[in-house]
Design a protein around this motif. Structure first.
Motif, PDB file in Angstrom:
ATOM      1  N   VAL A 257       0.861  -1.180   0.000  1.00 44.63           N
ATOM      2  CA  VAL A 257       0.000   0.000   0.000  1.00 44.63           C
ATOM      3  C   VAL A 257       0.895   1.226   0.000  1.00 44.63           C
ATOM      4  O   VAL A 257       1.809   1.345   0.837  1.00 44.63           O
ATOM      5  CB  VAL A 257      -0.933   0.013   1.229  1.00 44.63           C
ATOM      6  CG1 VAL A 257      -1.803   1.264   1.231  1.00 44.63           C
ATOM      7  CG2 VAL A 257      -1.806  -1.251   1.247  1.00 44.63           C
ATOM      8  N   ILE A 258       0.661   2.111  -0.937  1.00 43.71           N
ATOM      9  CA  ILE A 258       1.499   3.301  -1.095  1.00 43.71           C
ATOM     10  C   ILE A 258       1.145   4.348  -0.033  1.00 43.71           C
ATOM     11  O   ILE A 258      -0.025   4.579   0.271  1.00 43.71           O
ATOM     12  CB  ILE A 258       1.324   3.893  -2.510  1.00 43.71           C
ATOM     13  CG1 ILE A 258       1.750   2.874  -3.571  1.00 43.71           C
ATOM     14  CG2 ILE A 258       2.121   5.193  -2.657  1.00 43.71           C
ATOM     15  CD1 ILE A 258       3.196   2.454  -3.499  1.00 43.71           C
ATOM     16  N   GLY A 259       2.180   4.986   0.517  1.00 45.76           N
ATOM     17  CA  GLY A 259       1.961   5.961   1.572  1.00 45.76           C
ATOM     18  C   GLY A 259       2.260   7.394   1.203  1.00 45.76           C
ATOM     19  O   GLY A 259       1.832   8.319   1.900  1.00 45.76           O
ATOM     20  N   ASN A 260       3.003   7.608   0.098  1.00 45.88           N
ATOM     21  CA  ASN A 260       3.374   8.971  -0.291  1.00 45.88           C
ATOM     22  C   ASN A 260       3.065   9.219  -1.757  1.00 45.88           C
ATOM     23  O   ASN A 260       3.087   8.300  -2.581  1.00 45.88           O
ATOM     24  CB  ASN A 260       4.875   9.209  -0.057  1.00 45.88           C
ATOM     25  CG  ASN A 260       5.217   9.322   1.409  1.00 45.88           C
ATOM     26  OD1 ASN A 260       4.518   9.993   2.169  1.00 45.88           O
ATOM     27  ND2 ASN A 260       6.265   8.638   1.839  1.00 45.88           N
ATOM     28  N   ARG A 261       2.811  10.460  -2.083  1.00 43.43           N
ATOM     29  CA  ARG A 261       2.566  10.860  -3.463  1.00 43.43           C
ATOM     30  C   ARG A 261       3.898  10.942  -4.209  1.00 43.43           C
ATOM     31  O   ARG A 261       4.897  11.428  -3.662  1.00 43.43           O
ATOM     32  CB  ARG A 261       1.871  12.225  -3.480  1.00 43.43           C
ATOM     33  CG  ARG A 261       1.460  12.741  -4.855  1.00 43.43           C
ATOM     34  CD  ARG A 261       0.853  14.132  -4.737  1.00 43.43           C
ATOM     35  NE  ARG A 261       0.405  14.630  -6.041  1.00 43.43           N
ATOM     36  CZ  ARG A 261      -0.813  14.469  -6.523  1.00 43.43           C
ATOM     37  NH1 ARG A 261      -1.731  13.846  -5.794  1.00 43.43           N
ATOM     38  NH2 ARG A 261      -1.143  14.933  -7.717  1.00 43.43           N
ATOM     39  N   GLY A 262       3.918  10.445  -5.453  1.00 46.76           N
ATOM     40  CA  GLY A 262       5.163  10.515  -6.206  1.00 46.76           C
ATOM     41  C   GLY A 262       4.993  10.112  -7.652  1.00 46.76           C
ATOM     42  O   GLY A 262       4.067   9.394  -8.019  1.00 46.76           O
ATOM     43  N   LYS A 263       5.917  10.556  -8.482  1.00 47.51           N
ATOM     44  CA  LYS A 263       5.938  10.251  -9.909  1.00 47.51           C
ATOM     45  C   LYS A 263       7.384  10.069 -10.334  1.00 47.51           C
ATOM     46  O   LYS A 263       8.294  10.677  -9.760  1.00 47.51           O
ATOM     47  CB  LYS A 263       5.280  11.396 -10.697  1.00 47.51           C
ATOM     48  CG  LYS A 263       5.231  11.175 -12.195  1.00 47.51           C
ATOM     49  CD  LYS A 263       4.356  12.215 -12.892  1.00 47.51           C
ATOM     50  CE  LYS A 263       4.953  13.601 -12.860  1.00 47.51           C
ATOM     51  NZ  LYS A 263       4.168  14.567 -13.683  1.00 47.51           N
ATOM     52  N   ASN A 264       7.619   9.209 -11.331  1.00 46.87           N
ATOM     53  CA  ASN A 264       8.976   8.936 -11.813  1.00 46.87           C
ATOM     54  C   ASN A 264       9.889   8.539 -10.645  1.00 46.87           C
ATOM     55  O   ASN A 264      10.933   9.147 -10.404  1.00 46.87           O
ATOM     56  CB  ASN A 264       9.540  10.149 -12.557  1.00 46.87           C
ATOM     57  CG  ASN A 264       8.682  10.552 -13.745  1.00 46.87           C
ATOM     58  OD1 ASN A 264       8.189   9.686 -14.479  1.00 46.87           O
ATOM     59  ND2 ASN A 264       8.500  11.847 -13.932  1.00 46.87           N
ATOM     60  N   ILE A 265       9.479   7.501  -9.931  1.00 50.30           N
ATOM     61  CA  ILE A 265      10.115   7.103  -8.680  1.00 50.30           C
ATOM     62  C   ILE A 265      11.196   6.051  -8.943  1.00 50.30           C
ATOM     63  O   ILE A 265      10.895   4.979  -9.472  1.00 50.30           O
ATOM     64  CB  ILE A 265       9.073   6.534  -7.708  1.00 50.30           C
ATOM     65  CG1 ILE A 265       7.971   7.570  -7.439  1.00 50.30           C
ATOM     66  CG2 ILE A 265       9.734   6.097  -6.403  1.00 50.30           C
ATOM     67  CD1 ILE A 265       6.733   6.983  -6.785  1.00 50.30           C
ATOM     68  N   PRO A 266      12.446   6.299  -8.600  1.00 50.22           N
ATOM     69  CA  PRO A 266      13.500   5.288  -8.767  1.00 50.22           C
ATOM     70  C   PRO A 266      13.247   4.070  -7.883  1.00 50.22           C
ATOM     71  O   PRO A 266      12.750   4.200  -6.757  1.00 50.22           O
ATOM     72  CB  PRO A 266      14.776   6.018  -8.336  1.00 50.22           C
ATOM     73  CG  PRO A 266      14.444   7.478  -8.386  1.00 50.22           C
ATOM     74  CD  PRO A 266      12.985   7.570  -8.067  1.00 50.22           C
TER      75      PRO A 266
END
Length: 336
Positions: free
Chosen positions: A177-186
């Protein structure tokens, strides 16, 4: 910390042994006992009763949750006499799917042992090693699908057998389950984005899906009861790449594997999917399933058909479990 969703109001709670602690009401009572003003209002802001809002609170919300657990951990339900109730017996409450009502991405073909059986059936490849399968899969690249449910089944909920189906299959999985907002994540930053880990069941239709197309409605993966999750989300305790999983049908073990066997790690999947695409708190990524499904164990006969003995039938009970998370059981029932 094990977070559950429970009761008719679908409130967020902490699972501690055989007890469920209502986090929001626990914080309100804790603050009130300390003589703080507007305790209920503070609790609603700091430790919301809804799962998604709790996830969005981030580390501060988890810190408050831990404080509530520490305060009430020695209180038995019998001694919790002040209304509203904070500490419940697990057997006295209904657990729901810990689904934050966000998007669900599922990885396909992510365990070489599962692919071995699928390739033997579909491609006639039988003398291929796990290492060769992994190499070929890596060359071909990631693939998967999205589940788009309006509702997700939880522990002990029933799963309707789709009326249009002959071959109905189980796929026990581990999901993050994802907890943080993000894009283009390494990929190497995966730990910054994992809020918790849960059990996931990708119920699947194995009848022919029609003409293969690059883009499709993917009806084999989307129908009422296509997803179950639970019994809890384990937060802040587990390495998502070292979790055991077993699947049992009517008590018989059909699948047994570890997420360390994934072809693409959760980090690699998140990196791939987050290209030009923003993940938000509450999104779910299911990591795929390993060997032991009816589809990868059932060989086609001379007539091209697969035997039905391993596929699911009305009345079957399927349980996905992990020593680190718990057990998620569901019974197959006839559709309305």
């Amino acid at each position: 910390m094990k977070i559950v969703v429970f009761g008719p109001e679908r409130r967020a709670g902490a699972l501690v042994g055989e007890r469920v602690i209502d986090l929001n009401r626990g914080l309100a009572k804790y603050l009130s006992e300390r003589g703080e003003a507007n305790a209920a209002e503070q609790a609603a802001s700091r430790l919301p009763s809804r799962l998604l809002s709790l996830i969005e609170r981030g580390p501060a919300g988890l810190a408050d949750a831990q404080a509530v657990i520490d305060h009430f951990i020695k209180l038995s339900p019998a001694d919790d006499r002040g209304a509203p109730t904070v500490v419940h017996n697990l057997n006295d409450v209904k657990l729901h799917a810990p689904w934050p009502e966000r998007r669900i991405a599922c990885v396909g073909g992510n365990y070489a042992a599962h692919l071995a059986g699928m390739w033997a059936n579909r491609l006639g490849k039988t003398e291929v090693s796990v290492e060769q399968i992994t190499e070929e899969a890596k060359k071909a690249g990631q693939w998967g699908f999205w589940k788009v449910p309006a509702e997700v089944a939880g522990p002990n909920d029933t799963i309707p057998f789709p009326k249009r189906v002959t071959y109905f299959d189980y796929e026990g999985e581990i999901a993050i389950v994802i907890g943080n907002r993000g894009k283009n994540i390494p990929a190497e930053r995966i730990r910054e984005y994992v809020w918790g880990v849960t059990l996931f069941h990708d119920w699947s239709i194995r009848d022919g899906g029609g003409v293969d197309r690059v883009v499709s409605y993917n009806l084999q993966k989307n129908f009422d009861g296509a997803v179950s999750m639970g019994p809890c989300i384990v937060v802040g305790e587990l390495d998502q790449q070292d979790i055991d999983a077993d699947t049992r049908v009517n008590g018989v073990v059909r699948q047994s594997y570890n997420t360390s066997e994934m072809i693409w790690s959760f980090g690699e999947v998140l990196e791939y999917l987050s290209r030009d695409f923003t993940f938000v708190p509450g999104d779910v990524i299911a990591g795929g399933t390993s060997a032991g499904t009816a589809a990868d164990k059932s060989r086609r006969g001379p007539d091209g058909k697969r035997p039905l003995d391993l596929f699911l039938k009305v009345g079957d009970v399927v349980e996905v479990s992990s020593s680190k998370i718990g057990a998620l059981g569901n019974k197959i029932v006839a559709s309305d």
